[in-house]
Design a protein around this motif. Structure first.
Motif, short mmCIF file in Angstrom:
data_model
loop_
_atom_site.label_atom_id
_atom_site.label_comp_id
_atom_site.label_asym_id
_atom_site.label_seq_id
_atom_site.Cartn_x
_atom_site.Cartn_y
_atom_site.Cartn_z
N VAL A 1 -0.42 -4.85 4.99
CA VAL A 1 0.53 -3.77 4.72
C VAL A 1 1.95 -4.32 4.68
CG1 VAL A 1 1.46 -1.57 5.56
CG2 VAL A 1 -1.00 -2.05 5.76
N GLY A 2 2.27 -5.20 5.65
CA GLY A 2 3.60 -5.78 5.74
C GLY A 2 4.41 -5.13 6.84
N ARG A 3 4.91 -5.92 7.76
CA ARG A 3 5.63 -5.33 8.89
C ARG A 3 6.97 -4.72 8.47
NH1 ARG A 3 4.70 -9.81 13.43
NH2 ARG A 3 4.23 -11.09 11.60
N ASN A 4 7.60 -5.25 7.45
CA ASN A 4 8.81 -4.59 6.94
C ASN A 4 8.49 -3.21 6.39
OD1 ASN A 4 10.43 -6.78 7.60
ND2 ASN A 4 10.31 -7.69 5.56
N GLU A 5 7.34 -3.10 5.73
CA GLU A 5 6.92 -1.80 5.20
C GLU A 5 6.59 -0.83 6.33
OE1 GLU A 5 5.95 1.13 2.39
OE2 GLU A 5 7.08 -0.75 2.24
N ILE A 6 5.96 -1.33 7.39
CA ILE A 6 5.64 -0.48 8.54
C ILE A 6 6.92 0.05 9.18
CG2 ILE A 6 4.63 -0.44 10.86
CD1 ILE A 6 2.60 -2.55 9.82
N GLU A 7 7.90 -0.82 9.37
CA GLU A 7 9.19 -0.40 9.94
C GLU A 7 9.85 0.65 9.05
OE1 GLU A 7 11.95 -3.23 11.78
OE2 GLU A 7 10.47 -4.80 11.36
N LYS A 8 9.78 0.45 7.74
CA LYS A 8 10.38 1.40 6.80
C LYS A 8 9.70 2.77 6.91
CE LYS A 8 11.04 2.20 1.84
NZ LYS A 8 10.75 1.69 0.47
N ILE A 9 8.37 2.77 6.93
CA ILE A 9 7.61 4.03 7.04
C ILE A 9 8.00 4.78 8.30
CG2 ILE A 9 5.31 5.00 7.43
CD1 ILE A 9 4.22 2.69 5.65
N GLU A 10 8.01 4.07 9.41
CA GLU A 10 8.28 4.73 10.69
C GLU A 10 9.72 5.21 10.79
OE1 GLU A 10 6.96 2.53 14.07
OE2 GLU A 10 5.02 2.09 13.20
N HIS A 11 10.66 4.42 10.26
CA HIS A 11 12.07 4.84 10.29
C HIS A 11 12.26 6.13 9.50
CE1 HIS A 11 16.44 4.58 10.40
NE2 HIS A 11 16.45 4.72 9.08
N GLU A 12 11.64 6.19 8.33
CA GLU A 12 11.76 7.40 7.51
C GLU A 12 11.13 8.60 8.21
OE1 GLU A 12 10.01 6.42 3.78
OE2 GLU A 12 11.74 5.25 3.08
N LEU A 13 9.99 8.37 8.85
CA LEU A 13 9.30 9.47 9.52
C LEU A 13 10.08 9.99 10.72
CD1 LEU A 13 5.58 8.27 9.44
CD2 LEU A 13 6.53 10.25 8.27
N VAL A 14 10.58 9.09 11.56
CA VAL A 14 11.27 9.54 12.77
C VAL A 14 12.61 10.19 12.42
CG1 VAL A 14 12.56 7.44 13.41
CG2 VAL A 14 11.66 8.97 15.20
N MET B 1 0.84 -1.20 0.00
CA MET B 1 0.00 0.00 0.00
C MET B 1 0.88 1.25 0.00
SD MET B 1 -3.05 -0.66 2.76
CE MET B 1 -4.18 -2.03 2.64
N ILE B 2 0.48 2.27 -0.75
CA ILE B 2 1.16 3.56 -0.67
C ILE B 2 0.49 4.39 0.42
CG2 ILE B 2 1.83 3.48 -3.09
CD1 ILE B 2 -0.43 5.41 -3.70
N ALA B 3 1.13 5.51 0.77
CA ALA B 3 0.71 6.28 1.94
C ALA B 3 -0.77 6.66 1.90
CB ALA B 3 1.57 7.54 2.06
N ASN B 4 -1.23 7.19 0.77
CA ASN B 4 -2.64 7.61 0.69
C ASN B 4 -3.59 6.42 0.79
OD1 ASN B 4 -2.12 10.34 0.52
ND2 ASN B 4 -2.04 10.35 -1.72
#
Length: 406
Positions: free
Chosen positions: A294-307, A1-4
């Motif tokens: 969504v995928g937990r690797n994708e979730i980790e990636k999203i959060e790492h980029e955000l923080v 999934m993309i952000a939107n």
């Protein structure tokens, strides 16, 4: 999934607060719920509402199948060996209290040690304080490094042959510290202690494999991982759970009741007294489905980029101090010079931005930081860099409001 695509799954995010688009940065306190979880709860109450296990009618069978199906989803989510090792509880607090009240009461005695850290949530301090007082045991703390991390040498020096229980959070809800649970577990086991992990801030955000960690107990809550409130899971190794006594009696956990003695059901049901939190467990299963989609690797990636982006942007705000290590989970705890964190949160709320302010149920850690309170922005899979930009603009507005000069 993309952000939107992800954001569109969360109806609550599409609203205005105080005339501004909602920017929700308080997921460490509780996450928002996707439409799939909301619809799952609605479907259960509209179509399948019934008590589980004891009924033979169709609704009871459907409810039982969904409830036990959710247990299998939890088992898979954390890679437990069996559903017998997955106990549904009200949440992380209840799970830790269950371990302290059952395993701890039976296995800790006078002169024994319980080891925790100063960064723990109150829910992972008070049960051990009470157990230590009751049993005449010693409560010990692994010291923190200057950046709020743990040094394994300090872990080695604190855990001894007298230690019976080590209980540590996987991820700090204040500092974002990711603790080396696998290594600490090895040290605990080498000294004959069991390892309890508060996974409330980890399970929603990263892959958790309890067999790889080799921890003895792992506890987490559904409401921080897109699920309902009032439900969570306690993982325990089967060999330990089989020897433990229940802490609640009656209803669902009963096998046979006599006038003067009773027996309990097998695992996992002997720990689930009364009518279970049926809808909550089913909703938790739906949340797991969503996160795995969504995928937990994708979730980790999203959060790492955000923080990472947040810490870069926030470092430009003069007079703002960030607490915790550079490498961290997806949250930033901070203070602004001469502005109380409650005032920070109030001004941000006026801008439609939701952050948490206070001691975050971590008063010993606040004392260690030499502050009375902090503000915290926490991110999840539905947040974006635009949310971070709004936060930074809101912080600048806060400084202007209180008369600071840039």
């Amino acid at each position: 999934m993309i952000a939107n695509d992800i954001r569109n799954q969360f109806p609550i995010l599409h609203q205005e607060v105080n005339g501004k688009p909602l920017v929700y940065l308080d997921s460490a306190a509780t996450s928002q719920k996707p439409i799939s979880v909301i619809e799952t709860l609605e479907h259960y109450y509209k179509n399948d509402n019934s008590n589980v296990h004891r009924g033979v009618h169709t609704l009871g069978t459907r409810a039982t199948d969904s409830y036990e199906g959710a247990r299998e989803k939890v088992r898979r989510f954390i890679n437990a060996s069996s559903t017998e090792e997955v106990i549904f509880v009200r949440g992380t607090t209840t799970g830790i209290n269950t371990v302290a009240g059952s395993y701890g009461r039976a296995n800790v005695g006078e002169g024994d040690e319980i080891v925790i850290t100063p960064m723990e949530h109150h829910s992972n301090i008070i049960p051990w304080q009470q157990l230590a007082k009751e049993k005449g045991a010693t409560l010990k703390y692994i010291p923190l490094q200057e950046d709020g991390t743990l040094d394994l040498k300090d872990v080695e020096n604190t855990i001894t042959e007298h230690t019976k229980i080590v209980s540590i959070m996987h991820v700090s809800n204040v500092l974002g510290t990711i603790n080396p649970i696998k290594e600490i577990t090895e040290i605990a086991h080498r000294n004959g202690a069991v390892m309890v992990v508060d996974g409330a801030q980890a399970a929603p955000h990263m892959t958790v494999d309890v067999r790889d960690l080799d921890c003895d107990f792992y506890i987490f809550s559904a409401h921080k991982m897109c699920g309902p409130t009032g439900i969570g899971a306690l993982y325990g190794k089967k060999k330990l759970l089989e020897k433990m006594e229940p802490v609640e009696f009656g209803g669902e956990m009963i096998d046979f009741v006599g006038l003067y003695d009773s027996t309990w059901k097998d695992l996992p049901w002997k720990f689930e007294g009364g009518t279970p939190i049926i809808a909550g467990a089913i909703g938790m299963g739906a949340a797991i489905d969503f996160l795995e989609q969504v995928g937990r690797n994708e979730i980790e990636k999203i959060e790492h980029e955000l923080v990472t982006y947040a810490m870069e942007r926030m470092s430009d705000v003069e007079g703002l101090k960030i607490y915790g290590p550079k490498n961290r989970a997806g949250l930033v705890t901070f203070n602004i010079d001469d502005v109380h964190p409650h005032d920070v949160a109030t001004v941000l709320d006026a801008e439609g931005i939701a952050v948490r302010a206070g001691h975050h149920c971590a008063q010993p850690l606040m004392k260690w930081l030499d502050v009375t309170a902090t503000a915290r922005a926490s991110f999840y899979l539905y947040n974006t860099k635009e949310d971070v930009d709004a936060l930074v603009d809101g912080l600048k507005t806060t400084k202007e409001y209180f008369g600071h000069v840039f």
